[in-house]
Design a protein around this motif. Structure first.
Motif, short mmCIF file in Angstrom:
data_model
loop_
_atom_site.label_atom_id
_atom_site.label_comp_id
_atom_site.label_asym_id
_atom_site.label_seq_id
_atom_site.Cartn_x
_atom_site.Cartn_y
_atom_site.Cartn_z
N ASN A 10 82.39 60.92 30.99
CA ASN A 10 82.77 61.85 29.92
C ASN A 10 83.56 61.14 28.83
N THR A 15 84.13 70.27 39.54
CA THR A 15 84.25 69.07 38.73
C THR A 15 84.07 69.37 37.25
N ALA A 16 84.32 68.33 36.45
CA ALA A 16 84.16 68.44 35.00
C ALA A 16 82.82 67.86 34.54
N LYS A 19 78.62 74.30 32.80
CA LYS A 19 77.75 73.22 33.26
C LYS A 19 76.27 73.55 33.04
N GLU A 72 84.79 61.47 35.15
CA GLU A 72 85.76 61.30 34.06
C GLU A 72 85.44 60.07 33.22
#
Length: 302
Positions: free
Chosen positions: A243, A26-27, A63, A240
């Motif tokens: 962010n 994931t981001a 991360k 998302e």
């Protein structure tokens, strides 16, 4: 305090290697491996090894690497910290402390980490985040925010705080009985103010319905407006949104840059304020705009 990006903090059960691997893709700005509420009592001790293995062997990219241990009032807390730090302390950035009620609960983890860092000759200090999720914690949030130089952030924990305060959610099924407005406004403002006063980050807590992205965005936007810098995510679909919400918009960045430039030009000419686009720009306004530009640089949008 170490400066870290915390727009999204993804909760991942340390009892599930499969979910840990998915979290790495994931981001999320931070992934925290949870040894507390997400892990059944019978699995807690085995989950420590999963956390160590993940910290040592998986590709975390950029991360922030974190583990949420069990609270200081449980019989798991001591061994949670010792086993994780002895196994992968050089790979660990942050330990998340659940359910502190007073500074003494933060001191317990601070002291234990100091002993382990000395014993293991670790070159970097492990940071702390603490959850404000008990009525006693909210009542003492200013003291907790100032309790330790290791403390990097506070997080508002809505679930346990609801139970601690005796909140009644059953009445929400009747529109006529719903609470008018945001029932968490006071808690958010108080925690965020305590964080800002002590130079640490304020993180908004989880939003339980991951199938309601609009609700998550609404709550995140309220928290960001009040000064929080990030929010927990209980599902990858929320990352998302977090962010995006906790980074300045292109319009905000452009406006902040324009206003700052107008003020700088005015001060070069000997003025203490400037007008731009029908708005007065003085030292107070520039302080706000500089914060926007710093946030833009930190999030890669500058």
């Amino acid at each position: 305090m170490t400066l870290r990006l915390r727009r999204s903090e993804l909760s991942t059960p340390a009892s599930s290697p499969k979910m840990i691997e998915k979290a790495m893709a994931t981001a999320a700005d931070m992934v925290f491996l949870d040894l507390e509420d997400a892990v059944a009592p019978a699995q807690k001790e085995a989950a420590r090894k999963n956390a160590v293995d993940a910290l040592r062997n998986l590709d975390w990219g950029t991360k922030v690497r974190a583990v949420r241990v069990n609270g200081a009032d449980t019989h798991w807390a001591h061994d949670d910290v010792i086993e994780v730090v002895e196994g992968a302390g050089d790979k660990l950035d942050v330990i998340i402390v659940p359910k502190p009620k007073a500074p003494r609960d933060v001191w317990f983890f601070d002291t234990l980490l100091t002993q382990l860092e000395t014993k293991l000759n670790l070159k970097k200090k492990i940071g702390l985040e603490a959850l404000i999720e008990e009525s006693a914690a909210l009542a003492h949030v200013e003291e907790i925010a100032a309790s330790s130089p290791r403390l990097e952030a506070l997080i508002l924990g809505f679930g346990d705080l609801s139970a601690s305060q005796g909140m009644r959610f059953g009445v929400a099924s009747d529109p006529a009985l719903r609470y008018p407005g945001d029932m968490w406004h006071h808690a958010r403002v108080r925690m965020i103010t305590a964080c800002r006063a002590n130079g640490i980050d304020a993180i908004d807590g989880p939003f339980g319905n991951f199938k309601d992205p609009d609700g998550y965005r609404r709550e995140a936007t309220w928290a960001a407006t009040l000064g929080a810098v990030g929010k927990w995510a209980i599902h990858p679909s929320q990352i998302e949104i977090a962010n995006d919400v906790f980074a300045p918009t292109p319009h905000e960045i452009e406006n902040a840059r324009k206003m700052s430039e107008a003020y700088q030009a005015a001060t070069r000419d000997g003025a203490g304020a400037a007008g731009a686009g029908g708005m007065l720009v003085d030292a107070v306004a520039v302080r706000i705009f500089e914060g926007v530009l710093e946030r833009a640089r930190l999030t890669g949008r500058a």
